[in-house]
Design a protein around this motif. Structure first.
Motif, PDB file in Angstrom:
ATOM      1  N   UNK A  44       0.824  -1.200   0.000  1.00 15.34           N
ATOM      2  CA  UNK A  44       0.000   0.000   0.000  1.00 15.34           C
ATOM      3  C   UNK A  44       0.862   1.256   0.000  1.00 15.34           C
ATOM      4  N   UNK A  45       2.056   1.161   0.564  1.00 13.10           N
ATOM      5  CA  UNK A  45       2.967   2.304   0.541  1.00 13.10           C
ATOM      6  C   UNK A  45       3.337   2.650  -0.897  1.00 13.10           C
ATOM      7  N   UNK A  46       3.601   1.616  -1.693  1.00 13.77           N
ATOM      8  CA  UNK A  46       3.945   1.831  -3.103  1.00 13.77           C
ATOM      9  C   UNK A  46       2.769   2.441  -3.859  1.00 13.77           C
ATOM     10  N   UNK A  47       1.566   1.954  -3.577  1.00 11.79           N
ATOM     11  CA  UNK A  47       0.380   2.493  -4.242  1.00 11.79           C
ATOM     12  C   UNK A  47       0.166   3.951  -3.869  1.00 11.79           C
ATOM     13  N   UNK A  48       0.343   4.253  -2.591  1.00  9.10           N
ATOM     14  CA  UNK A  48       0.164   5.630  -2.144  1.00  9.10           C
ATOM     15  C   UNK A  48       1.207   6.534  -2.775  1.00  9.10           C
ATOM     16  N   UNK A  49       2.449   6.060  -2.851  1.00  4.82           N
ATOM     17  CA  UNK A  49       3.511   6.858  -3.462  1.00  4.82           C
ATOM     18  C   UNK A  49       3.154   7.220  -4.898  1.00  4.82           C
ATOM     19  N   UNK A  50       2.614   6.255  -5.629  1.00  5.23           N
ATOM     20  CA  UNK A  50       2.241   6.499  -7.020  1.00  5.23           C
ATOM     21  C   UNK A  50       1.121   7.525  -7.146  1.00  5.23           C
ATOM     22  N   UNK A  51       0.304   7.667  -6.084  1.00  3.60           N
ATOM     23  CA  UNK A  51      -0.834   8.578  -6.139  1.00  3.60           C
ATOM     24  C   UNK A  51      -0.513   9.988  -5.650  1.00  3.60           C
ATOM     25  N   UNK A  52       0.659  10.169  -5.041  1.00  5.28           N
ATOM     26  CA  UNK A  52       1.035  11.493  -4.554  1.00  5.28           C
ATOM     27  C   UNK A  52       1.505  12.338  -5.736  1.00  5.28           C
ATOM     28  N   UNK A  53       0.793  13.402  -6.076  1.00  3.98           N
ATOM     29  CA  UNK A  53       1.122  14.173  -7.279  1.00  3.98           C
ATOM     30  C   UNK A  53       2.381  15.022  -7.135  1.00  3.98           C
ATOM     31  N   UNK A  54       2.610  15.562  -5.943  1.00  2.00           N
ATOM     32  CA  UNK A  54       3.785  16.398  -5.699  1.00  2.00           C
ATOM     33  C   UNK A  54       4.570  15.768  -4.555  1.00  2.00           C
ATOM     34  N   UNK A  55       5.781  15.324  -4.840  1.00  2.00           N
ATOM     35  CA  UNK A  55       6.598  14.644  -3.832  1.00  2.00           C
ATOM     36  C   UNK A  55       7.793  15.512  -3.466  1.00  2.00           C
TER      37      UNK A  55
END
Length: 209
Positions: A44-55
């Motif tokens: 889920x961490x990987x999925x969330x990372x992919x969904x964060x538009x500005x990192x």
């Protein structure tokens, strides 16, 4: 997924913040949630990372560290290469990933790039894994072998010596200096400053270090 992770995920996804992360919530909020997921579910961490538009840099560093610790240094390196901006933590995390997984030559090569090309000064977090990796490398007899040239540069050697001395690895710094001279690399005044500092920290001044 751990039961606690399932409970956490159910709770998190039911919150309004979760559905809005990709749109307007500050990056530090998303990064905090990312850190929480890493402790419960890497998937889920990987999925969330992919969904964060500005990192931000912390977001990227978190994932690099996570992939490195899981042994997936290839994915960690891809994250590292894709980063728009790297800081010392980024370099340290990737170098540690290489060293801790036995990719010593890649780790030292990246350390060399960090010092020479990026002109970043290593700290204790960077130096520790490099020294540990180099120690194992020496034991394998390939640290200064003909096939290994990644440290054949005065700037890199000096950075490693000074970094080791500054961070309390006096004896190790002197051993590195010895290897440097065996490799026919000429020291400069900064190298000798690091060596003197190492002598002080190792308590060898009275022995004409």
């Amino acid at each position: 997924m751990h039961p606690f992770g399932q409970h956490f995920h159910s709770y998190a996804t039911s919150m309004p913040i979760f559905s809005q992360i990709r749109f307007s919530y500050p990056v530090y909020v998303a990064t905090s949630l990312l850190n929480a997921y890493i402790g419960t579910s890497f998937e889920y961490a990987c999925k969330l990372f992919d969904e964060i538009p500005v990192r931000n840099t912390v977001t990227w560093n978190t994932m690099i560290t996570c992939f490195s610790r899981s042994g997936n240094v290839e994915r960690a390196r891809k994250m590292f290469d894709d980063m728009p901006l790297r800081d010392l933590v980024s370099w340290s995390a990737m170098i540690a990933g290489y060293m801790n997984s036995g990719h010593w030559e890649e780790g030292v090569a990246l350390f060399r790039e960090m010092v020479i090309l990026k002109q970043l000064k290593p700290d204790q977090v960077t130096i520790g894994p490099v020294l540990a990796g180099c120690s194992k490398w020496v034991q394998l007899g390939c640290f200064l072998g003909n096939q290994c040239t990644v440290l054949q540069n005065m700037v890199t050697w000096t950075a490693l010596i000074c970094g080791a001395a500054k961070n309390g690895f006096g004896t190790e710094a002197l051993e590195i200096f010895k290897k440097m001279r065996q490799g026919d690399v000429l020291p400069n005044e900064f190298t000798f400053t690091g060596v003197l500092s190492a002598c002080v920290r190792a308590g060898l001044i009275d022995e004409r270090c």
